[in-house]
Design a protein around this motif. Structure first.
Motif: not given
Length: 155
Positions: A26-37, A95-101
């Motif tokens: 039940e590990k949470p997913i880390t979602i990163n948001f990148v704006i202009e690098g 889905t084997p996604v633990y971190e997504i940007t």
């Protein structure tokens, strides 16, 4: 008695390992948001959770006569990549996604002065100003016609 105690301790240890293994799924997913690098926000979500409301707000920018408007979110993740998302996808369980940007994308269009006024003041206000301006020009034409008629009447 020592055997019973050691057996109970071994069982207790096994049960505690089971809860740790269960929690790992039940590990949470880390979602990163990148704006202009630049990484501007990072959140933790669970599988199946809608996190669109937690995404950062993207502002439109105008620079050197070019209008940059938000085009959507893009990712290079192998499960969710290849698409620009207007609405962020829900990460499905399994889905084997633990971190997504996700990176903000922009569309570029040329910008003129009338569009700037429309964007700042609104379309109805600009239309009202155009009507007022047209009426003012018509009024000036009428005044000039009266002055010309008055001057020519005197001759």
């Amino acid at each position: 008695m020592k055997k019973v105690l050691s057996l109970m301790l071994a069982l207790a240890m096994l049960f505690t390992m089971g809860t740790v293994a269960f929690a790992a799924d039940e590990k949470p997913i880390t979602i990163n948001f990148v704006i202009e690098g630049e990484l501007v926000k990072s959140i933790q979500v669970d599988y199946g959770e809608d996190y669109n409301s937690q995404a950062p707000d993207i502002r439109r920018e105008i620079s050197n006569g070019i209008k940059y408007e938000f085009g959507g979110w893009e990712t290079t993740n192998k499960y969710y990549g290849g698409t620009i998302y207007e609405k962020l996808p829900v990460i499905e369980e399994g889905t084997p996604v633990y971190e997504i940007t996700f990176t903000a994308t922009y569309t570029e269009t040329e910008y003129d002065g009338e569009e700037i006024a429309s964007d700042i003041l609104g379309d109805n206000t600009v239309a009202g100003f155009k009507t007022i301006w047209a009426s003012f020009v018509e009024f000036l034409q009428q005044v000039l016609l009266y002055i010309a008629a008055f001057i020519s009447f005197g001759n």
